[in-house]
Every structure is written in structure tokens, then in C-alpha cells.
Design a protein around this motif. Structure first.
Motif, short mmCIF file in Angstrom:
data_model
loop_
_atom_site.label_atom_id
_atom_site.label_comp_id
_atom_site.label_asym_id
_atom_site.label_seq_id
_atom_site.Cartn_x
_atom_site.Cartn_y
_atom_site.Cartn_z
N LEU A 1 114.72 -8.96 146.46
CA LEU A 1 115.29 -7.48 146.83
C LEU A 1 115.33 -7.27 148.23
N ASN A 2 115.04 -8.34 148.97
CA ASN A 2 115.34 -8.14 150.44
C ASN A 2 114.27 -6.93 150.90
N LEU A 3 113.11 -6.68 150.72
CA LEU A 3 112.25 -5.69 151.02
C LEU A 3 111.72 -6.07 152.32
N GLU A 4 112.18 -6.11 153.36
CA GLU A 4 111.95 -6.55 154.91
C GLU A 4 110.73 -5.94 155.22
N ASP A 5 110.37 -4.55 154.89
CA ASP A 5 109.35 -3.83 155.54
C ASP A 5 108.04 -4.16 154.67
N ILE A 6 108.19 -4.78 153.69
CA ILE A 6 106.91 -4.96 152.74
C ILE A 6 106.40 -6.21 152.61
N THR A 7 104.80 -6.44 152.78
CA THR A 7 104.21 -7.79 152.58
C THR A 7 103.62 -7.91 151.09
N PRO A 8 103.35 -9.11 150.82
CA PRO A 8 102.55 -9.27 149.50
C PRO A 8 101.35 -8.52 149.25
N GLU A 9 100.78 -8.12 150.40
CA GLU A 9 99.49 -7.46 150.46
C GLU A 9 99.78 -5.66 150.09
N ASP A 10 101.23 -5.20 150.54
CA ASP A 10 101.39 -4.00 150.44
C ASP A 10 101.52 -3.59 148.85
N ILE A 11 101.80 -4.79 148.03
CA ILE A 11 102.13 -4.48 146.62
C ILE A 11 100.83 -4.47 145.76
N ASP A 12 100.75 -3.20 145.32
CA ASP A 12 99.45 -3.49 144.44
C ASP A 12 99.78 -4.13 142.99
N THR A 13 98.88 -4.81 142.82
CA THR A 13 99.07 -5.80 141.44
C THR A 13 99.23 -4.89 140.13
N GLU A 14 98.64 -3.88 140.19
CA GLU A 14 98.48 -3.06 138.89
C GLU A 14 99.34 -1.80 138.94
N ALA A 15 100.20 -1.38 140.21
CA ALA A 15 100.99 -0.33 140.41
C ALA A 15 102.16 -0.39 139.56
N PRO A 16 102.72 0.47 139.20
CA PRO A 16 104.11 0.42 138.67
C PRO A 16 105.17 0.20 139.40
N LEU A 17 105.99 -1.01 139.00
CA LEU A 17 107.15 -1.22 139.92
C LEU A 17 108.30 -0.40 140.31
N PHE A 18 108.45 0.45 139.15
CA PHE A 18 109.62 1.38 139.06
C PHE A 18 108.94 2.80 139.20
N GLY A 19 109.68 3.73 139.68
CA GLY A 19 109.28 5.29 139.80
C GLY A 19 108.35 5.59 140.84
N ASP A 20 107.15 6.07 140.58
CA ASP A 20 106.28 6.41 141.68
C ASP A 20 105.74 5.49 142.20
N GLY A 21 105.60 4.00 141.80
CA GLY A 21 105.16 2.94 142.39
C GLY A 21 105.74 2.29 143.41
N LEU A 22 106.71 1.18 143.19
CA LEU A 22 107.37 0.37 144.50
C LEU A 22 108.77 1.16 144.62
N GLY A 23 109.12 1.89 143.39
CA GLY A 23 110.34 2.73 143.66
C GLY A 23 111.50 1.99 143.46
N LEU A 24 111.37 0.92 142.59
CA LEU A 24 112.51 0.26 142.27
C LEU A 24 113.47 0.76 140.96
N ASP A 25 114.71 0.42 140.78
CA ASP A 25 115.49 0.98 139.94
C ASP A 25 116.11 0.02 139.03
N SER A 26 117.00 0.49 138.12
CA SER A 26 117.86 -0.49 137.29
C SER A 26 118.11 -1.78 137.81
N ILE A 27 118.95 -1.44 138.82
CA ILE A 27 119.80 -2.44 139.64
C ILE A 27 118.80 -3.63 140.04
#
Length: 87
Positions: free
Chosen positions: A17-43
């Protein structure tokens, strides 16, 4: 949970997804990927589906009633990959 696989999934998400400003440590394993979590969408979901197939050799059918559950978080993706590998 397989922490090495979780790290690989996080790296796949960032790269596909070319998330250049994010590191693996920034992504919470249990957090939602869509919506309030990482904020991903259908694309992003389509991109992730393709990346899952290319990286881990597993596919999530868009028609699957569990598709939202599988894409909920990194932890749910790890569980899905592990279950598919055991088949």
C-alpha cells in the motif's frame, strides 16, 4: 500467534500500500485495519488481497462471508494464513 508471520504481514501491508511513513512497529497487531484503526478502504482491501496471494500463496474470496473477519486486523490475517497453510 506466530510473531514472525505477523511481522511479515505488517511489512506486506506497508509495501503493497506504499505506506512510507509507517513502520511495522506502528501497526498494532490487534487493531482494526479499516475505519478507525489503520484507516484502510475498499481499494486497499483489493491490493491486500492480491499481496496476500503473491506473498503467502493464499486467497480470500471476495464472496466469502468471512472476508471482513479475515481482514479485520493483522492478527486475523495471520490466523487466516496459518489455517490455509494447514489444508
Amino acid at each position: 500467534m506466530n510473531t514472525d508471520l505477523a511481522l511479515s504481514v505488517k511489512k506486506m501491508i506497508i509495501e503493497s500500500l506504499n505506506l512510507e511513513d509507517i513502520t511495522p512497529e506502528d501497526i498494532d497487531t490487534e487493531a482494526p485495519l479499516f475505519g478507525d484503526g489503520l484507516g484502510l478502504d475498499s481499494i486497499d482491501a483489493l491490493e491486500l488481497g492480491l499481496a496476500l496471494k503473491n506473498t503467502f500463496g493464499v486467497s480470500i474470496s471476495p464472496e466469502s462471508e468471512n472476508v471482513k473477519q479475515h481482514f479485520y486486523s493483522v492478527a486475523s490475517l495471520v490466523s487466516f494464513i496459518e489455517s490455509e497453510r494447514q489444508k
